[in-house]
Motif scaffolding. Structure first.
Motif, PDB file in Angstrom:
ATOM      1  N   THR A   1     -10.221 -29.125 -38.590  1.00 50.81           N
ATOM      2  CA  THR A   1     -11.333 -29.751 -39.331  1.00 50.81           C
ATOM      3  C   THR A   1     -11.031 -31.230 -39.540  1.00 50.81           C
ATOM      4  O   THR A   1     -11.897 -32.092 -39.337  1.00 50.81           O
ATOM      5  CB  THR A   1     -11.496 -29.085 -40.723  1.00 50.81           C
ATOM      6  OG1 THR A   1     -11.451 -27.698 -40.538  1.00 50.81           O
ATOM      7  CG2 THR A   1     -12.766 -29.492 -41.409  1.00 50.81           C
TER       8      THR A   1
ATOM      9  N   ALA B   1      -7.376 -25.996 -40.984  1.00 49.47           N
ATOM     10  CA  ALA B   1      -7.665 -27.229 -41.721  1.00 49.47           C
ATOM     11  C   ALA B   1      -7.317 -28.448 -40.868  1.00 49.47           C
ATOM     12  O   ALA B   1      -7.985 -29.476 -40.933  1.00 49.47           O
ATOM     13  CB  ALA B   1      -6.895 -27.247 -43.033  1.00 49.47           C
TER      14      ALA B   1
ATOM     15  N   LEU C   1      -1.197 -28.673 -44.245  1.00 43.62           N
ATOM     16  CA  LEU C   1      -2.468 -28.037 -43.880  1.00 43.62           C
ATOM     17  C   LEU C   1      -2.273 -26.826 -42.973  1.00 43.62           C
ATOM     18  O   LEU C   1      -1.350 -26.789 -42.165  1.00 43.62           O
ATOM     19  CB  LEU C   1      -3.367 -29.043 -43.155  1.00 43.62           C
ATOM     20  CG  LEU C   1      -3.775 -30.286 -43.944  1.00 43.62           C
ATOM     21  CD1 LEU C   1      -4.760 -31.114 -43.145  1.00 43.62           C
ATOM     22  CD2 LEU C   1      -4.375 -29.919 -45.280  1.00 43.62           C
TER      23      LEU C   1
ATOM     24  N   GLY D   1      -4.333 -28.207 -49.488  1.00 47.20           N
ATOM     25  CA  GLY D   1      -5.287 -28.610 -48.449  1.00 47.20           C
ATOM     26  C   GLY D   1      -6.515 -29.278 -49.060  1.00 47.20           C
ATOM     27  O   GLY D   1      -7.012 -30.284 -48.557  1.00 47.20           O
ATOM     28  N   GLU D   2      -6.986 -28.709 -50.173  1.00 53.91           N
ATOM     29  CA  GLU D   2      -8.161 -29.286 -50.845  1.00 53.91           C
ATOM     30  C   GLU D   2      -7.825 -30.656 -51.444  1.00 53.91           C
ATOM     31  O   GLU D   2      -8.633 -31.574 -51.415  1.00 53.91           O
ATOM     32  CB  GLU D   2      -8.653 -28.335 -51.930  1.00 53.91           C
ATOM     33  CG  GLU D   2      -9.317 -27.088 -51.371  1.00 53.91           C
ATOM     34  CD  GLU D   2      -9.587 -26.031 -52.437  1.00 53.91           C
ATOM     35  OE1 GLU D   2     -10.688 -25.490 -52.447  1.00 53.91           O
ATOM     36  OE2 GLU D   2      -8.671 -25.754 -53.246  1.00 53.91           O
TER      37      GLU D   2
ATOM     38  N   ARG E   1      -8.056 -33.167 -48.863  1.00 51.38           N
ATOM     39  CA  ARG E   1      -9.447 -33.530 -48.601  1.00 51.38           C
ATOM     40  C   ARG E   1      -9.936 -34.556 -49.612  1.00 51.38           C
ATOM     41  O   ARG E   1     -10.632 -35.494 -49.261  1.00 51.38           O
ATOM     42  CB  ARG E   1     -10.335 -32.288 -48.705  1.00 51.38           C
ATOM     43  CG  ARG E   1     -10.531 -31.617 -47.384  1.00 51.38           C
ATOM     44  CD  ARG E   1     -11.535 -30.506 -47.551  1.00 51.38           C
ATOM     45  NE  ARG E   1     -10.911 -29.239 -47.252  1.00 51.38           N
ATOM     46  CZ  ARG E   1     -11.282 -28.066 -47.743  1.00 51.38           C
ATOM     47  NH1 ARG E   1     -12.267 -27.981 -48.599  1.00 51.38           N
ATOM     48  NH2 ARG E   1     -10.662 -26.981 -47.400  1.00 51.38           N
TER      49      ARG E   1
ATOM     50  N   THR F   1      -0.853 -33.766 -42.046  1.00 52.96           N
ATOM     51  CA  THR F   1      -1.045 -32.340 -41.772  1.00 52.96           C
ATOM     52  C   THR F   1       0.127 -31.474 -42.193  1.00 52.96           C
ATOM     53  O   THR F   1       0.098 -30.276 -41.983  1.00 52.96           O
ATOM     54  CB  THR F   1      -1.289 -32.097 -40.265  1.00 52.96           C
ATOM     55  OG1 THR F   1      -0.151 -32.580 -39.550  1.00 52.96           O
ATOM     56  CG2 THR F   1      -2.528 -32.801 -39.790  1.00 52.96           C
TER      57      THR F   1
END
Ligand SMILES: Nc1ncnc2c1ncn2[C@@H]1O[C@H](COP(=O)(O)OP(=O)(O)OP(=O)(O)O)[C@@H](O)[C@H]1O
Length: 515
Positions: free
Chosen positions: A174, A171, A167, A140-141, A144, A164
């Motif tokens: 977001t 997340a 994620l 997930g990071e 980002r 996604t």
């Protein structure tokens, strides 16, 4: 208003496939436009053409009314077109800011760039620490970082190819907030996803592709998920049917207080795992990624051996000391989470990829591979699992993501394992094919085999499983009957609550590991 992006008659063929066939549509400034379609419909190919990572055989691309001639990703970026790929492209052994610097033109002042990374990530609510090593980041990071990298360049058109799939639900929310904010600022977004509920939540318009052609457009906000699925597949989705489980007398797979040290400083140690999977049932393992799923899969498959043979029992026989190949020989099938690199070797043909695990089925004679048999087996998997590929000679990396997933799952099921472990069975698989994969797993279990599914998708687990466990911080919850539990209970267990903490102390082995 001039369209931000206009496609006119885009066509592209690969050997044996017309991936894009005369595609035309427009995207206005500030519009979030979904591109949906079955696996292999041509979505990723089209996005790569727009981004300049591959070129069209015919057709025109106009950006803000001006024709974009021959282009590559760097000229696209100069036009304000950015793309986040399905598979990440970050170097693990360097920091976030160093990775980002690599994609910026000219020489970068790393300190100033780190400051900008912080600014942008704060502005869009995507926290990223520029100094972290990429290898310490969760998927997930990493996602980002990829998005922040694009945002730093103030894109006018952002392309997201299945962003996604890796994620967590939080997340995703977001990310959607960020995307809506970007769109409100005038950035256009092209968004590919197989998750129809998400498309309905996020996108203003949708173009549907089938077999490389545009077959329809829709307002996803006004359509139901079933209507969108029908547009994609061309017919109603088959209902997944499930006969009641007829559980065998004894577990086919059993983990008996299995503990394993973390494979690296960043991994999760497994602690006192007790799991039973009987013939005739599907056992699901729920949990947020990074809680030991990968380690558990490795411990079951034999990629990592157990401390004691009796920690892992296959049909009552200790196999904890055996390696993955020996466990496969004894009837334990395994579909890993990463399809490229572990489930399949990208530059190999499908025949060669079939041989990797199916050589056990009489495909080796006097030490030599029987390629004819392997080809026949690969062809059978392609036909039965409706894999869109030019044939057994097609290279794995030429298949669309979902089609490769179907091939790998099909290959393992056709080997008729006693126990099949599948990680994330339908990641990137379209709704029609997902229903097929799920039905196939149910059918395998009803034929008396034990199926273990590790998935982050609770809907999927509730649809197909008979019993569920939750993994949190390397520990497994008690066993739950699916019919007697619900999403709320599983969600709570996913936070770690209710999973006995008494043994949360590092096990002896991990204390040693820590030294
Ligand atoms: N590099 C390549 N070499 C050969 N064939 C390719 C290549 N890239 C794509 N194809 C073929 O083009 C067709 C379209 O693939 P594409 O990846 O665009 O589909 P997709 O709609 O993105 O699918 P998915 O939802 O599974 O990601 C497929 O039949 C695929 O096998």
């Amino acid at each position: 208003m001039t369209a931000r992006l206009e496609l006119r008659g885009i066509s592209k063929s690969y050997p044996g496939v017309l991936a894009n066939d005369d595609i035309s549509f427009s995207v206005m400034p500030g519009e979030i436009h979904a591109v949906l379609g079955e696996n292999g419909a041509g979505k990723s190919t089209l996005m790569k053409i727009i981004y300049g990572a591959t070129s069209a055989d015919a057709g025109k691309i106009l950006c803000d009314g001006k024709e974009v001639g021959a282009h590559d990703p760097s000229t696209s970026r100069a036009l304000g077109i950015e793309m986040v790929y399905q598979h990440f492209a970050l170097f693990e052994s360097i920091t976030v800011v160093e990775n980002i610097a690599l994609s910026m033109p000219g020489k970068m002042d790393l300190k100033a760039l780190a400051e900008r990374v912080r600014e942008v990530s704060q502005r869009y609510g995507l926290p990223v620490d520029p100094q972290r090593l990429v290898l310490t980041l969760s998927v997930g990071e990493r996602q980002r970082v990829e998005i922040v990298r694009c945002l730093l360049r103030s894109p006018r058109l952002l392309i997201l190819d299945e962003p996604t799939s890796v994620l967590t639900p939080q997340a995703v929310q977001t990310l959607f907030k960020t995307l809506r904010q970007l769109a409100a600022e005038g950035c256009s977004i092209l968004y590919i996803s197989h998750k129809l509920d998400e498309l309905r939540d996020l996108c203003h318009s949708a173009t549907v592709l089938r077999g490389g052609r545009v077959t329809g457009t829709a307002d996803p906000r006004a359509a139901s998920s079933a209507e969108l699925a029908r547009l994609m597949v061309g017919s109603d989705l088959p209902e997944v049917t499930r006969a009641p489980a007829e559980r065998g007398a004894a577990p086919l797979l059993r983990l008996d207080k299995l503990s394993l040290a973390a494979p690296s400083v960043l991994g999760t140690p497994l602690r006192d795992i007790e799991l039973e999977a009987f013939g005739g049932e599907i056992v699901g393992i729920a949990g947020v990624s990074g809680n030991g799923q990968g380690e558990l899969a490795a411990a079951i498959s034999g990629e990592r051996r157990a401390a004691r043979p009796g920690d892992v029992l296959l049909d009552g026989v200790p196999i904890g000391h055996l390696d993955a190949g020996q466990r496969r020989d004894r009837g334990l099938g395994f579909v890993p989470e990463e399809r490229l690199g572990r489930g399949a070797v990208p530059p190999f043909s499908l025949t060669e990829n079939a041989l990797l695990t199916a050589h056990r089925r009489g495909m080796v004679r006097r030490g030599f591979a029987d390629r004819g048999k392997a080809r026949g087996f690969a062809r059978q998997v392609i036909e039965k699992y409706k894999v869109k590929a030019a044939g057994p000679g097609a290279r794995a990396h030429g298949l669309s993501g979902g089609n490769l997933q179907k091939f790998i799952i099909g290959r393992e099921i056709e080997l008729a394992p006693q126990v099949l472990l599948v990680s994330q069975p339908t990641w990137g698989v379209d709704v029609g094919a997902s229903a097929y994969v799920r039905q196939t797993l149910i059918d395998l279990s009803r034929a008396g085999k034990a199926v273990i599914v590790i998935s982050e998708e609770l809907d999927e687990l509730f649809e197909i499983c008979d019993r569920l466990y939750v993994i949190s911080k390397g520990r497994l919850s008690r066993r739950l009957e699916r019919a007697a539990t619900d999403v709320a209970e599983i969600g709570l267990l996913m936070t770690g609550a209710g999973i006995d903490d008494a043994a949360a102390e590092p096990c002896e082995e991990n204390k040693l590991h820590a030294l």
